[in-house]
Design a protein around this motif. Sequence first.
Motif, PDB file in Angstrom:
ATOM      1  N   CYS A 140       0.838  -1.201   0.000  1.00 32.83           N
ATOM      2  CA  CYS A 140       0.000   0.000   0.000  1.00 32.83           C
ATOM      3  C   CYS A 140       0.869   1.246   0.000  1.00 32.83           C
ATOM      4  O   CYS A 140       1.888   1.307   0.700  1.00 32.83           O
ATOM      5  CB  CYS A 140      -0.918   0.017   1.213  1.00 32.83           C
ATOM      6  N   VAL A 167       3.116  -0.846   4.328  1.00 29.26           N
ATOM      7  CA  VAL A 167       2.518   0.445   3.990  1.00 29.26           C
ATOM      8  C   VAL A 167       3.633   1.471   3.917  1.00 29.26           C
ATOM      9  O   VAL A 167       4.452   1.590   4.842  1.00 29.26           O
ATOM     10  CB  VAL A 167       1.459   0.878   5.022  1.00 29.26           C
ATOM     11  N   TYR A 220      -1.833  -0.852  -4.041  1.00 26.91           N
ATOM     12  CA  TYR A 220      -2.968  -0.021  -3.632  1.00 26.91           C
ATOM     13  C   TYR A 220      -2.450   1.369  -3.316  1.00 26.91           C
ATOM     14  O   TYR A 220      -1.534   1.542  -2.497  1.00 26.91           O
ATOM     15  CB  TYR A 220      -3.642  -0.635  -2.407  1.00 26.91           C
TER      16      TYR A 220
END
Length: 814
Positions: A140, A167, A220
Amino acid sequence: MRRCKVISYLKPFLPVIIGLSLGFSMSIVRIPISHENCIHVSKDHVDRKLNSLHQSKDIKFAPEENAHFQPMSDEEAIRYRKDREYVPPVYDTLEDFEPHIITDPELKPKIDFDPEASKKKIVRTRYISTELGIREKLICAVLTTADSFKSLGLAVNKTFTHHMKKVLFFHGLGQNLDENSLDAQYMTLILHPSSNPTQILYETINYLYTKFKDEYDWYYVVPDGTYSEGDRVNYLVDHMSINRRLYMGKPLSYQDRMGTVTYCSVNSGFIISRLLLLDLMGNIKVCLDDTDMKDLAPDKWLGRCIMRITRGAVECVEQEEGIFFQTFDLENAGNFDPETESAANFKDSVTVTGVETPQMMYTLHKRFSQIEIDKAYNEIVELQDEIRQLAPKLPEGEQELSWPIGINPPFKPTNRWDIIVWDYFTEDYTLTCPGEVPKCELSGVDKVDIQNILQIALDRLNEKYNDKGLIIEKKKLVNGYRRFDPQRGMEYMLDLLLNVMVKGATEQVEVSHRVNMLRPLSQVEIIPMPYVTETAKVNIILPLTGQDRALFVSFMDRYAKVCLNNDENVGLNIVFIYNPDDAQRIHENDIFAKQKQLLQEYEGLYKKASSSSPKLIPWVSIKTEVPSQLKIMDIVAKKYPNEALFFLTSVAANINLNFLNRCRMNTIPGWQTFFPIPFSSYNPEIIYKDVPAPEQIEIKPNNGHFDIYSFDEVCVYNADYMAARTKLSASVATQKTTGTIAEHVDSLDIYDMMIKYSQMHIFRAVEPMLTRRYIHRNCNALNGEEIFQRCERSNAEGLASRTQLAMELFPDNT
C-alpha cells in the motif's frame, strides 16, 4: 470322446475367444492399405497459414493475455477503439511434436566446455519463496503532504497499517521542506523531489515498480484524507486472480480526443495489478513526453496513460469477478453521523473519502470495526445453526455436540496427573498465588481480566432477557472459577448475585445465577522475525564472588572441553567481585589467587605462540558491597563493540554447544533479548546422600527443577543493553528522588531494566539445553525487595522436591 471333453472345457471361454477374434478382424479392416492419402502438415505449412490469416482483412486478433502491449499514437488508439473486435486465433492443425534425432556431428550445437566453470557452486537464493517466484499479495502507498502528515497521516498509520503487510507514505518536498521536521517514527516515509501532484503520483508508482515489482501481486494507492477498511481491501485482492491486468477503483470519465476516458479517482483509492504495472512502467515515457497530458489532474493523467498504453483494452472498473469496490463520500453525505449511519452504501464501503480530521478517521475506524464484529457474530450464529441441524445425522447424534457449538470439546484427562485445576477467585482476592501463599490480592492483568469478564456476562444477560422486559444489575460475585484449557481457551464459571427488575417497576428481586463463559483461543499467527545466523561470537561474562570459588574449577574444565578444544567462536571474560574487606587485604591475602593461577595455566596450554596475541581469558576486578548485574555489565560493556553478543552466566552453569547456538538464534539485535530458564539440580547432599552425584545432570523431577525465579543467565547484545541503560540513567536523573543513582541500579537487574526501559521483545522460556549445578545463592536485602524475594524463593525451591524434603523431616525408621 476326447474331442467332446476338450469342447466341454473350452465352452466357458468361447465368448472371450469369439470377441477377441472379431476385435482383431475389425482392427485389420480399418487399417489403411497405403499411406498415399495421408497429408503431413509441416511447421512451415502452419506458419504460412497463420501469416495468411493475419493478412486477411476480415479477421482481427486481440493482443494475447500474457503479452506486453505496444504503445500507439492517439489516432491509432481512436481507430482501434472504434472497430476493435476480439476473435480467437484459428489454427488448421497442431504442430508435429515428434522428436528429431540429430546424428550428424557437424549439425550438433557446439558447447564450449569450461572445466573450471563446472566446479563453481550454484548460487541459491536465501528463501525458497524467492526461488519459486512466490510473491506477497498487497503493498500500500499512502499519498500525504507536509501539512497532513502529522495529523491524517498518523491517523492512517494507526487505523490502517496494522491490517497490511507493508505500507509506505509518499509526498513531495516542495517549498524547501526540511525532512528533520517530520516525525516519521515507526512510519516509512519516501520524499519525492517535486511538488507537482502528477509528478508525485508518477514517482510513487515508479518507486513501487522499481523496488517491489517482483515481490507483490497488487498495488494499492490512496491519499491520507481517505479512510480505508483494511480487511476489505485485503478481501478484494485475496479473491481475484493475479493473472490479469486490472485497474480498479471508483470509475469517473471525461471527454478527450481519444473519446471517453475512464479513470479511477485517486481520492477514493485504486488498485493496480502487477501485470498492468509492468506494461505501464515499460512504456510510461510516452505519457511523460506528451505535452497534451501535462496539464491533466493526476488521476486523469494516469487513466489516460493506461488507456493509451493498453490500446484502450484496460479501463477503470469498480467490480471484478463479482467483487465490488464501493466508496462513500462524506462531502455529499449531508448530516452524517458514523455512529448511527446504517445505509447500505456506507456499511459496505471499502473507502470513505473527504475525511478532514483525525477524530473523524478514528470514529470511522471504530464504526467499521463494530460492523465487522457484528458480521463475525452473525456468521458464527449461522454456522452454529448449521452444525445443530447436522448433529442428528452424526453417529452419536446430538450428544456429540459440545458447548459452545463449534468449539473444541473440553480436554479429557487420561489420569489424575492430567486434570486441569480450576482457580478460585472473587472480585478482591484469589487463592492461586505464587509460592505457598494461600491467599493474595487480585491485582494487575488478573484483576482487569475478571472485571472484563464480569461486564461481558452482565451485558449478555441483559441482551438475552431484554425482550422479556427485565433489567439485570450485578450485586455481587459470590464465587468465581477459571482454568485454561489448551484445546479451547480460558473457561469461566461465575456464581452471581443479581438484582432483577421489571421495566417500569421499582421493586427489585435478588436472584442467584451461574454463568458459564469461554474466551476461545484466537487464530494463531506467525510473527515475522529478523534473519539471524549461528555465526555470531558469544562473549561469556562470568561474575565470580567469594562463595563461588568452589565451582570455578569445574566451570573452567567444562569451558575448555566445549570451547577451547573445539576452537569455537566463543570468548570468556571473568569479573572477580571483592567486598570492601577482602579488597583491602588483596596484596597480603588475595581470595582469588588460586583462580587467577588456574587462568595462567590455561593461558599456557591454549594461548597461541605469538606473544603479541591478546589475552586468552581476560579478567577484571571490582569492589562493591552490593553486587548487581548492572554494575558488572557497566564495566564490561565499555570494553566491547556495540555488535557484541553477551552471555551473562553463573559459575554453576554447564556450558554446551547446543545452548550457545540457542543463545545466538534466540537473541536478535534490536529486536529480542533471551532470558533462559535453566534446569537447576537439587542439593546433592539431600537427593544423593552417600551416593556420589553423577557428572551429567538428567532432566528428571527427582534430580532438579526449572528455576523460574532465577535471572542469572542472560543473552543480550551490547547495543541493546546500552540503549536501555541510557534510558534508565535519564529516567533516574529526571526523577526527584532522595536516593542516589547507584541505589536505583542496585534494585534492578537486566530483566527489570529491559522490561521497563526498552521496546525489545523479552523471550523468557524453559531451556532444557542449559543445566546448572546446585549452588546456594547469597541473597542481599540491599538489592531491593523484589530481587531479594526472588533469590530467597530460588534457594527454598532449589533444595529438593517436596517428597524428598518430607523424607528428610520424617525419615522411615522401619
